[in-house]
Scaffold this motif. Structure first.
Motif, PDB file in Angstrom:
ATOM      1  N   VAL A 134       0.861  -1.185   0.000  1.00 25.68           N
ATOM      2  CA  VAL A 134       0.000   0.000   0.000  1.00 25.68           C
ATOM      3  C   VAL A 134       0.898   1.236   0.000  1.00 25.68           C
ATOM      4  N   PRO A 135       0.746   2.159  -0.960  1.00 26.92           N
ATOM      5  CA  PRO A 135       1.613   3.346  -1.013  1.00 26.92           C
ATOM      6  C   PRO A 135       1.427   4.236   0.213  1.00 26.92           C
ATOM      7  N   LEU A 136       2.506   4.899   0.633  1.00 26.76           N
ATOM      8  CA  LEU A 136       2.505   5.719   1.842  1.00 26.76           C
ATOM      9  C   LEU A 136       3.039   7.114   1.542  1.00 26.76           C
ATOM     10  N   LEU A 137       2.459   8.115   2.217  1.00 30.34           N
ATOM     11  CA  LEU A 137       2.949   9.491   2.154  1.00 30.34           C
ATOM     12  C   LEU A 137       3.279   9.955   3.563  1.00 30.34           C
ATOM     13  N   VAL A 138       4.351  10.744   3.694  1.00 28.41           N
ATOM     14  CA  VAL A 138       4.788  11.229   5.004  1.00 28.41           C
ATOM     15  C   VAL A 138       4.752  12.753   4.993  1.00 28.41           C
ATOM     16  N   TYR A 139       3.952  13.331   5.917  1.00 24.32           N
ATOM     17  CA  TYR A 139       3.790  14.783   6.019  1.00 24.32           C
ATOM     18  C   TYR A 139       4.335  15.291   7.348  1.00 24.32           C
TER      19      TYR A 139
END
Length: 733
Positions: free
Chosen positions: A469-474
């Protein structure tokens, strides 16, 4: 004659065993009818109240048809198939839509409320047959809407049902009733004299792929609908599992029961799971070649002659072996075994490492890594500015995605709070699904945020592409969403009018930057109070760019499938599916009204009346009732002039004609002008206090109707800006 009694006895025993097994694997309750027509009725379902677990599972078998027809009495629907795996296929009655040139909200006639049945999100689609029709499906649980638009083309041979004469969209999970809004055009003027404009209904995906082209309006009365059911009670030798839980809890979380391995039958009946006699199965019995198959409860064993020292091969020199030889043989065997194990371990480790690397590369490609690299290279950017996190690093940061770390759930994924090894607190966004359509949103969000460096836009720190599952980090935004502070106020930090005005200016500044100051114009397309975050100093941060789009400078509008959130969506976009920068202006206008009134964009009360917050606000302004709908926390402050000018600006942003709305750059100018008016009023108040000290009292008529102040007043842009307005919107890197 002596052989006859044993033979008869064997036949009788065989018949008894066969009868016992037939009774044992019966799916229905003992002494109950097992079939209605061609449909098997397994327990907890049953024909009649005495044969079912409860009234929700009672089946009425109508014998007036041939074959007989089973009906689920609790939902009054005909059952086409009942599966022990928590699935029922039912016949859904379908009726045509009435033509409506305006948005019309309607419920599906069949409701599942109060029953253990839900509409399957995995096996169904929302179908729109007919044209031109635009449909939105309401789902309070996810806080957003899904929908599609079907356009007419009489010459089209397309049968994919993807927008030409027919369209389809996904259904949110675990729904028990459907509410949708549609808008259509009466075809009586063009095709025939019928007032029907087509159909809107949930239907089994397989039917939509194979059978929908065969329907004729005069014959189309029903369609198959897949329902999920739950009944967690179970008997011995059974286990309850999550239905269709192949690493994807989003589509289905319905529980069903099944027999353990080595057993078969109905797990819901006492003693319903019967041991399988593997030894009677020729395929399984082949494993016992040269031996005897012995059935056990839930399994079987193979007994060979050597196991009982029968016909065991013996060596005549066994008695002559010396202890030294035996020791050497033992040591050699042990060393050989150790070397073999070590070699096997190293080989397995190397193979696993290779498989893991190939899997990560596969996920990288499937998650759009190549597309992301291409997009970033075309925007004169690079992955150096967007850190690629490892899956191990993010799993450790989020405590393996612990439920306690969840910050919120949105339309495209779940956000977790995490801490990196360097001590930084971050927010990790994990997509719910991994199909190609959702990967487009993920890649789009990375590309959009890689181009933005603005103090009022949430900062993207990096992403992870090597996981399933693709992940984004903010960056982590401490104080939640604007929606929470408006509708669930914090007594420690109440939203004063001054703070609300500042937050509006910051949001407008960010949108103005996106529309005009970025390298390419960017339309956010989902501006709402839940997508506005507040940092530790309560400054606004615009977030959630999953549906945003970059637009070429010479492109006048953006045409896409209909996306957005009900209550914030531009009516002009709803009708035309053409998104412009003025559509973001409309959504921002709704947020302004939220700040003014403290009311939600959509409530059940107004939904029943067919009104959104925007319509309610515009009607109140038209009837000169502005101060009757304001948030009491705003009214407590002596800022009526500012409030009126702010409200008039909101009204202009909500104009039904997009061309008559201001641009975001103009909105920023006017909001700065309101700030200048506020500062001027403070100066006048000081002058008034000085005058009163000199016994020169200035009387103000408190009955003055501030709502009569025009919001179209001209503001001198040379005086409207505060010194802060001349600071560059783009932060220095």
């Amino acid at each position: 004659m002596k052989l006859l009694p044993p033979l008869i006895l064997r036949i009788i025993s065989s018949l008894c065993l066969t009868t016992t097994l037939a009774l044992a694997i019966s799916m229905s309750k003992p002494d109950c009818q097992e079939k209605c027509g061609n449909i098997t009725i397994p327990y907890p379902f049953g024909i009649g109240s005495e044969c079912s677990a409860n009234s929700n599972f009672t089946v009425i078998c109508q014998n007036s048809t041939n074959p007989s027809t089973p009906f689920l009495s609790s939902i009054n629907m005909e059952a086409l198939n009942i599966s022990m795996l928590g699935i029922v296929i039912a016949k859904l009655p379908v009726s045509p839509l009435n033509c409506s040139d305006v948005q019309t909200t309607q419920y599906l006639a069949t409701s599942l409320l109060g029953t253990p049945f839900t509409i399957s999100a995995e096996y169904n689609k929302l179908a729109v047959l007919g044209c031109p029709i635009t449909v939105f499906l309401h789902a309070e649980a996810i806080g957003s809407m899904v929908g599609c638009r079907a356009d007419c083309n009489a010459n089209s041979t397309d049968t994919s049902c993807n927008g030409v004469n027919c369209c389809q969209t996904t259904i949110p999970p675990r729904l028990q009733e459907l509410q949708y809004t549609y808008q259509s055009i009466n075809r009586a003027n063009t095709n025939n004299n019928s007032s029907s404009c087509g159909y809107v209904f949930p239907v089994e995906s397989k039917w939509l792929q194979e059978d929908y082209t065969r329907y004729k309006s005069q014959e189309f009365r029903s369609a198959p609908l897949v329902l999920e059911w739950e009944f967690v009670e179970y008997s011995d030798n059974a286990t309850c599992l999550y239905a269709n839980n192949y690493g994807n809890d989003y589509l289905s979380a319905a529980q069903y029961c099944s027999c353990y391995g080595g057993f078969e039958g109905n797990p819901y009946l006492p003693g319903g799971c019967i041991d399988i006699d593997e030894c009677s199965n020729p395929t399984l019995n082949n494993y016992c070649t040269g031996g005897t198959c012995i059935n056990t409860i839930g399994s079987f064993t193979c007994q060979h002659p050597d196991d009982n020292n029968i016909n065991r091969w013996s060596d005549p020199d066994d008695n002559n072996r010396s202890p030294i030889k035996i020791a050497f043989i033992g040591i050699g065997s042990a060393l050989g075994a150790i070397i073999l194990l070590l070699a096997s371990w190293m080989s397995t480790k190397a193979i696993r490492k290779k498989i893991k690397a190939n899997r990560k590369h596969k996920f990288f490609k499937r998650n759009g890594g190549l597309l992301l690299q291409q997009q970033l290279s075309t925007t004169h950017n690079s992955l150096d500015k967007t850190k690629l996190f490892s899956s191990k690093e993010l799993a450790q940061a989020t405590d393996r995605y612990n439920e306690n770390r969840i910050l919120g759930r949105g339309g495209q994924g779940t956000v977790y709070k995490g801490m990196l090894t360097d001590g930084r607190i971050v927010a990790v966004k994990k997509s719910k699904r991994v199909d190609e359509g959702d990967l487009e949103y993920f890649i789009n969000e990375v590309v959009i945020l890689s181009q933005i460096n603005h103090r009022n836009v949430v900062k993207l720190l990096g992403c992870c592409l090597e996981t399933e599952v693709p992940l984004l980090v903010y960056e982590f935004i401490l104080n939640g969403t604007l929606f929470q502070h408006i509708h669930d106020p914090n007594e420690e930090f109440p939203l004063s009018w001054e703070i609300r005005l500042r937050i509006a200016r910051e949001i407008a500044g960010a949108l103005s930057y996106l529309h005009s100051a970025a390298s390419a114009p960017i339309y956010h397309r989902d501006i709402k109070s839940t997508n506005i975050l507040l940092d530790d100093k309560y400054h606004a941060k615009v977030s959630d760019f999953g549906t945003s789009r970059s637009v070429a400078i010479d492109q006048t509008h953006l045409t896409t499938r209909v996306l957005g959130t009900f209550g914030y969506l531009d009516p002009e976009y709803f009708r035309s599916s053409q998104f412009t920068e003025k559509s973001d202006v409309y959504s921002f206008g709704v947020v302004m009204v939220e700040l003014l009134t403290g009311e939600k964009a959509v409530t059940s009360v107004r939904a029943e009346e067919g009104k959104s917050l925007a319509i309610h606000f515009l009607q109140s302004m038209e009837e000169n009732h502005l101060f009757e709908i304001l948030d009491p926390r705003v009214l407590r402050e002596d800022s009526k002039e500012d409030i009126v000018v702010f409200a008039e600006l909101a009204r202009r942003c909500l104009h039904l004609n997009g061309k008559k709305r201001p641009t975001m750059k103009e909105v920023v100018v006017e909001l700065e002008g309101i700030q200048m008016l506020k500062e001027g009023s403070v100066f006048m108040q000081n002058q008034e206090n000085d005058s009163r000290d000199q016994n020169n009292t200035i009387d103000v008529d408190e009955s003055y109707d501030f709502s009569s102040i025009s919001g179209n007043m001209d503001l001198d842009t040379n005086t409207a800006y505060s010194p802060d307005a001349h600071r560059p919107l783009l932060d220095e890197p």
